[in-house]
Design an enzyme around this catalytic site. Structure first.
Site, PDB file in Angstrom:
ATOM      1  N   ASP A  51       0.840  -1.198   0.000  1.00  8.36           N
ATOM      2  CA  ASP A  51       0.000   0.000   0.000  1.00  8.36           C
ATOM      3  C   ASP A  51       0.877   1.250   0.000  1.00  8.36           C
ATOM      4  OD1 ASP A  51      -1.750   2.064   0.453  1.00  8.36           O
ATOM      5  OD2 ASP A  51      -2.395   1.384   2.441  1.00  8.36           O
ATOM      6  N   GLU A 130      30.500  13.163   2.991  1.00  8.26           N
ATOM      7  CA  GLU A 130      31.071  13.104   4.335  1.00  8.26           C
ATOM      8  C   GLU A 130      29.961  13.468   5.319  1.00  8.26           C
ATOM      9  OE1 GLU A 130      34.267  15.898   4.266  1.00  8.26           O
ATOM     10  OE2 GLU A 130      35.553  14.659   3.001  1.00  8.26           O
ATOM     11  N   GLU A 132      28.230  13.918   8.651  1.00  5.74           N
ATOM     12  CA  GLU A 132      28.499  14.079  10.076  1.00  5.74           C
ATOM     13  C   GLU A 132      27.244  13.751  10.878  1.00  5.74           C
ATOM     14  OE1 GLU A 132      31.723  17.706   9.321  1.00  5.74           O
ATOM     15  OE2 GLU A 132      29.664  18.152   9.927  1.00  5.74           O
ATOM     16  N   GLU A 212      34.278  14.728  15.583  1.00  7.31           N
ATOM     17  CA  GLU A 212      34.129  16.003  14.883  1.00  7.31           C
ATOM     18  C   GLU A 212      34.226  17.181  15.863  1.00  7.31           C
ATOM     19  OE1 GLU A 212      33.998  18.034  12.510  1.00  7.31           O
ATOM     20  OE2 GLU A 212      34.345  16.690  10.812  1.00  7.31           O
ATOM     21  N   GLU A 220      32.334  11.755  12.490  1.00  4.63           N
ATOM     22  CA  GLU A 220      32.310  11.618  11.032  1.00  4.63           C
ATOM     23  C   GLU A 220      32.972  10.302  10.657  1.00  4.63           C
ATOM     24  OE1 GLU A 220      33.471  15.010   8.609  1.00  4.63           O
ATOM     25  OE2 GLU A 220      34.647  13.689   7.323  1.00  4.63           O
ATOM     26  N   HIS A 269      29.565  17.442   3.389  1.00  2.00           N
ATOM     27  CA  HIS A 269      30.366  17.864   2.243  1.00  2.00           C
ATOM     28  C   HIS A 269      30.357  16.727   1.225  1.00  2.00           C
ATOM     29  CE1 HIS A 269      32.736  20.147   5.579  1.00  2.00           C
ATOM     30  NE2 HIS A 269      31.582  20.734   5.300  1.00  2.00           N
ATOM     31  N   ARG A 339      38.292  26.501   2.996  1.00  8.85           N
ATOM     32  CA  ARG A 339      37.109  25.822   3.516  1.00  8.85           C
ATOM     33  C   ARG A 339      35.965  26.771   3.861  1.00  8.85           C
ATOM     34  NH1 ARG A 339      38.354  20.355   5.166  1.00  8.85           N
ATOM     35  NH2 ARG A 339      40.487  19.902   4.594  1.00  8.85           N
ATOM     36  N   GLU A 358      34.215  19.689  -4.256  1.00 10.78           N
ATOM     37  CA  GLU A 358      33.555  19.380  -2.983  1.00 10.78           C
ATOM     38  C   GLU A 358      32.508  20.453  -2.710  1.00 10.78           C
ATOM     39  OE1 GLU A 358      34.610  19.194   1.811  1.00 10.78           O
ATOM     40  OE2 GLU A 358      36.136  19.748   0.359  1.00 10.78           O
ATOM     41  N   ARG A 360      30.004  22.021  -0.299  1.00  9.60           N
ATOM     42  CA  ARG A 360      30.080  21.986   1.158  1.00  9.60           C
ATOM     43  C   ARG A 360      28.793  22.410   1.876  1.00  9.60           C
ATOM     44  NH1 ARG A 360      34.970  21.562   3.443  1.00  9.60           N
ATOM     45  NH2 ARG A 360      34.565  23.047   5.121  1.00  9.60           N
TER      46      ARG A 360
END
Length: 470
Positions: A51, A130, A132, A212, A220, A269, A339, A358, A360
Site C-alpha cells: 500500500d 562526508e 556528520e 568532529e 564523522e 560535504h 574551507r 567538494e 560543502r
C-alpha cells in the site's frame, strides 16, 4: 549479484527472512519482511505488492496499490535482526503500467545517471559524501498547546562538567574543540570502530573515522566514493548501521543538521567528479588543476544553488546551520583549499584521479538519491551551457569587508526561501524526465504544508525570553 546469487547467499547463510527496503520521499528507509520461502526468482521481475498511500508524499488512497521490485545487486546479510535476515533495496513500480514510479527517489537517481550517459559527456558520476552526525545518550522532546521543549544529553557534553556522575571523570570536549582529540576525551572510539567494522562486513569501504568539532559526541565516518546510485544506496546502509550500532550501546544517533545551540552543526560535504572510459574528466590545466568541464560543472552548481538547497538542505533545521558568519559555508564561491567557500577543490593529491569538486553546503538530512541527482543535473546544465563560475575566491570569506562580501551570492536563509527558489528554477531538473513536474510539485507542497507551516504555527521557547514581558 544475480537473483540466483541472492538465493544461493540466502541458502548458504540459512536466512529465515528477507527484508525489502525502499526510501520514502523525504529520505527515510521503509521496509517489510517476508519469509525467505517467498523470495523466488520471479519476484525480482514481478515484484511484491504493498500500500503506497501511507508513504509520505506518495500515492493517494484511491491509487494506492504499488509494487516493490528487489534489486539483487544490493543484497546483504543484515547484522541486526535476531533471526538471520537478508536485506535488499527495492525499486517502486506501478502495478498497472509496469513503469517505474516517478516519485520513487531511487528511480530519480537512476534516471539522472542515464541522462548523463545519454549526453555522451561522461559514463560515471562519482559521489563521496562526508556525513556528520551526533551520538547522544538521551533525547526528549514534546510540544502541545501550552508547552514545548527538547532536552539533549551526552556524557561528553561540556555542560556536564559539574554533574554528579559517581565519579565525574572530566574529559568533556569544550564547544568547538572536539576535532581529533585522543581518548579519554574522545570517548566514542570503540563505538565508531564497531560502526566501521559492521560496514566493512557488509561491503562498504571506510576510509577514515574521527570525532568532529562539536562537543557531545559529534562524529564523522567517511566512505570510499562510488557511482551515484550505488553511493546513495550505501549512504542509506551507512545511516542504518550507525543508528543500530549506537542502539546496541544504549545511545542514539541523529543526522539532524543543528541539534545543539552554540556549537557546530552536522554537514555533508559532497565530493563529485565525472569520468568516461575509466579516465577522470575534472583534471586539467585550469584553476587548481581543474579542467574547463569541471569549472562549468561548478558554474552550474552556483547558478542553481538556491534551488538546490531545497533538495540538499531540505529541513527547516538545515537553515539553523546555514547562518552567515558561522561554521557553515553559505557564500557561493569556489576555491582551492579554502574551507570557507561553498565549493572547494581538495588539493591533497596531484593525481588526476583525485581531482574533484567538494560541495560543502549540503547536510545529512537530505534524501541522497534526490540530492545527488539534483547536484548532478545542475552540474550537467553548467557543462551543457558553458556556465563559467567567475573568478575563484581564495580569501577567508569570513574576513571580507562588507563591500567585498556584498558581491558574493549566498544560499537561502530558510527552507521557505529555498522552496520558492526551486519553484522558480527547476527546468534544469526536468531534462531527460529525471525529475517530473509532478514529483517536484509534490516535494514543494509536502515541505511547505508539513514542515514550513508546521513550524511557523508553533511558538519557540526563546521567544518567551525575548517577548514575554512586552
Amino acid at each position: 549479484m544475480t537473483p540466483k546469487d541472492v538465493l544461493a547467499l540466502a541458502s548458504k547463510n540459512k536466512v529465515q527472512f528477507v527484508d525489502l527496503k525502499f526510501i520514502d520521499f523525504p529520505g527515510i528507509w521503509q521496509h517489510f519482511a517476508v519469509p525467505v520461502e517467498e523470495l523466488q526468482e520471479e519476484v525480482f521481475e514481478e515484484g511484491l505488492g504493498f500500500d503506497g498511500s501511507s508513504i509520505r508524499g506518495w500515492k493517494s488512497i484511491n491509487t494506492s496499490d504499488m509494487l516493490v521490485v528487489p534489486d539483487p545487486a544490493t543484497a546483504f546479510l543484515d547484522p541486526f535482526p535476531k533471526y538471520p535476515t537478508l536485506s535488499i533495496s527495492c525499486n517502486i513500480v506501478d502495478p498497472i503500467t509496469k513503469e517505474p514510479y516517478e516519485r520513487d527517489p531511487r528511480n530519480i537517481a537512476q534516471k539522472a545517471a542515464s541522462y548523463m550517459q545519454s549526453l555522451n559527456v561522461a559514463d560515471t558520476a562519482y559521489f563521496g559524501p562526508e556525513a556528520e552526525f551526533f551520538i547522544f545518550d538521551d533525547i526528549r522532546y514534546g510540544q502541545n498547546a501550552n508547552s514545548g521543549f527538547y532536552f539533549i544529553d551526552s556524557v561528553e557534553g561540556t555542560w556536564n562538567t559539574g554533574r554528579e556522575e559517581g565519579p565525574n571523570l572530566g574529559y568533556k570536549p569544550r564547544h568547538k574543540e572536539g576535532y581529533f582529540p585522543v581518548p579519554p576525551t574522545d570517548s566514542m572510539v570503540d563505538i565508531r570502530s564497531e560502526m566501521c567494522d559492521e560496514m566493512k562486513k557488509i561491503g562498504i569501504y571506510v576510509e577514515r573515522e574521527h570525532h568532529e568539532v562539536a562537543t557531545a559526541g559529534q562524529a564523522e565516518i567517511d566512505m570510499r566514493f562510488a557511482p551515484l546510485v550505488e553511493m546513495a544506496d550505501k549512504l542509506m546502509i551507512f545511516k542504518y548501521v550507525i543508528k543500530n550500532v549506537a542502539r546496541r550501546h544504549g545511545k542514539t544517533v541523529t543526522f539532524m543538521p543543528k541539534p545543539l545551540f552554540s556549537d557546530n552543526g552536522s554537514g555533508m560535504h559532497t565530493h563529485q567528479s565525472l569520468w568516461k572510459g575509466g579516465k577522470p574528466l575534472f583534471a586539467g590545466n585550469e584553476y587548481a588543476g581543474l579542467s574547463e568541464m569541471a569549472l562549468y560543472y561548478i558554474g552550474g552548481i552556483i547558478k542553481h544553488a538556491a534551488a538546490l538547497t531545497a533538495l540538499t538542505n531540505p529541513t527547516t533545521n538545515s537553515y539553523k546551520r546555514l547562518v552567515p558568519g558561522f561554521e557553515a559555508p553559505v557564500n557561493l564561491a569556489y576555491s582551492g583549499r579554502n574551507r570557507s567557500a561553498a565549493i572547494r577543490i581538495p588539493m591533497y593529491s596531484a593525481s588526476p584521479k583525485a581531482k574533484r569538486v567538494e560541495v560543502r553546503f549540503p547536510d545529512p538530512s537530505c534524501n541522497p538519491y534526490i540530492a545527488f541527482s539534483a547536484m548532478l543535473m545542475a552540474g550537467l546544465d553548467g557543462i551543457e551551457n558553458k556556465i563559467h563560475p567567475g573568478e575563484p575566491l581564495d580569501k577567508d570569506i569570513y574576513d571580507l569587508d562588507p563591500e567585498e562580501l556584498a558581491g558574493v551570492p549566498a544560499v537561502p536563509a530558510s527552507l521557505e526561501d529555498a522552496l520558492d527558489a526551486l519553484e522558480t528554477d527547476h527546468e534544469f531538473l526536468k531534462k531527460g524526465d529525471v525529475f517530473t513536474e509532478d514529483a517536484l510539485m509534490a516535494w514543494i507542497n509536502y515541505k511547505r504544508n508539513n514542515e514550513v507551516n508546521a513550524l511557523r504555527q508553533r511558538p519557540h521557547p526563546h521567544e518567551f525570553f525575548m517577548y514575554y514581558d512586552i
